[in-house]
Design an enzyme around this catalytic site. Structure first.
Site, PDB file in Angstrom:
ATOM      1  N   ARG A 147       0.839  -1.195   0.000  1.00  0.00           N
ATOM      2  CA  ARG A 147       0.000   0.000   0.000  1.00  0.00           C
ATOM      3  C   ARG A 147       0.877   1.248   0.000  1.00  0.00           C
ATOM      4  O   ARG A 147       1.708   1.418   0.898  1.00  0.00           O
ATOM      5  CB  ARG A 147      -0.884  -0.010   1.239  1.00  0.00           C
ATOM      6  N   THR A 159      -0.713   7.650  -1.141  1.00  0.00           N
ATOM      7  CA  THR A 159      -2.036   7.558  -1.804  1.00  0.00           C
ATOM      8  C   THR A 159      -2.927   6.517  -1.124  1.00  0.00           C
ATOM      9  O   THR A 159      -4.136   6.507  -1.327  1.00  0.00           O
ATOM     10  CB  THR A 159      -1.866   7.136  -3.273  1.00  0.00           C
ATOM     11  N   ASP A 197      -3.457 -11.539  12.229  1.00  0.00           N
ATOM     12  CA  ASP A 197      -2.736 -11.379  10.960  1.00  0.00           C
ATOM     13  C   ASP A 197      -2.419 -12.770  10.408  1.00  0.00           C
ATOM     14  O   ASP A 197      -1.595 -13.501  10.961  1.00  0.00           O
ATOM     15  CB  ASP A 197      -1.448 -10.585  11.199  1.00  0.00           C
ATOM     16  N   ASP A 213       1.316 -13.490   9.567  1.00  0.00           N
ATOM     17  CA  ASP A 213       2.136 -13.682  10.772  1.00  0.00           C
ATOM     18  C   ASP A 213       1.845 -15.025  11.419  1.00  0.00           C
ATOM     19  O   ASP A 213       2.763 -15.690  11.917  1.00  0.00           O
ATOM     20  CB  ASP A 213       1.860 -12.557  11.784  1.00  0.00           C
TER      21      ASP A 213
HETATM   22  N1  URA Z   1      -5.132  -9.215   7.037  1.00  0.00           N
HETATM   23  C1  URA Z   1      -5.007 -10.124   8.030  1.00  0.00           C
HETATM   24  O1  URA Z   1      -4.121 -10.964   8.002  1.00  0.00           O
HETATM   25  N2  URA Z   1      -5.889 -10.080   9.036  1.00  0.00           N
HETATM   26  C2  URA Z   1      -6.893  -9.191   9.108  1.00  0.00           C
HETATM   27  O2  URA Z   1      -7.690  -9.224  10.061  1.00  0.00           O
HETATM   28  C3  URA Z   1      -7.014  -8.250   8.065  1.00  0.00           C
HETATM   29  C4  URA Z   1      -6.116  -8.281   7.040  1.00  0.00           C
END
Ligand code: URA
Length: 207
Positions: free
Chosen positions: A102, A106, A198, A201
């Site tokens: 990202r 912008t 995530d 992760d």
């Molecule tokens: N990406 C992720 O890994 N988890 C989220 O909750 C949102 C985006």
């Protein structure tokens, strides 16, 4: 169109993925298993024809896949685990990769990597992105697939936020979304709530 895969096995495994106590090894295994079950649903309309062959007992006509060949496209990095699982089901599928970040100014997704099968326009495409959050990356990835000629695209996600679903439905109404659950909302940090954290992760043990 959105298809939520409500099969009890998918829902049970998704609950285990949500659990903060689930470690990397188990999370990875669950992500792979859920991906296979999502693929079972996403690919239920693959075309079949029949082939004549002999079983050890007698000759007969039996179903075999026909129609467009397949491509799996992972949105990096979390989509990798999904394509790696699904390619075991469809080993002749070609696999593409799209990486996006990202732009901090912008806030728009910018591609840093795009490697697709040369004949993507002739293939039925299954895009993998475990978490459909804002929908920005998935929408941009789908646009780059369309720019490369892809016409028949399914987006496969483990979890989605309503906001992400709305973005894909607005930008790409022709794309079928297959997902294990659509959660409540996105929080201020862009995480799906209640979500599973995530995904990248948790798959790779990074933080
Ligand atoms: N990406 C992720 O890994 N988890 C989220 O909750 C949102 C985006």
């Amino acid at each position: 169109m959105v298809s939520v895969v409500t099969h009890p096995l998918v829902q049970h495994k998704l609950t285990l993925m949500r659990d903060v106590r689930t470690g990397v090894k188990e999370f990875r295994e669950l992500a792979s298993e859920v991906s296979l079950l999502l693929a079972y649903e996403a690919m239920r309309d693959l075309e079949l024809t029949t082939e004549t062959l002999e079983t050890p007992i007698q000759q007969g006509d039996f179903p075999v896949l026909t129609g467009k060949k397949l491509a799996l496209v992972a949105i990096l990095r979390a989509g990798l685990i999904m394509t790696e699982a699904i390619v075991t089901l469809v080993p002749a599928a070609k696999v593409g990769h799209i990486g996006l970040y990202r732009d901090p100014e912008t806030l728009l997704p910018v591609a840093y990597y795009n490697k697709l099968p040369a004949d993507i326009a002739e293939r039925r495409v299954f895009v993998t992105d475990p978490m459909l959050a804002t929908g920005g990356s998935a929408s941009a990835a789908i646009q780059s697939l369309k720019d490369a000629g892809a016409q028949n695209i399914t987006l496969m996600c483990i979890l989605a936020a309503p906001e992400g679903v709305a973005v894909i439905e607005r930008d790409h109404p022709d794309v079928h979304i297959v997902v294990a659950a659509v959660d409540s909302h996105l929080n201020d940090h862009g995480y799906i709530v209640p979500g599973l954290g995530d995904a990248g992760d948790r798959i790779y043990g990074t933080k």
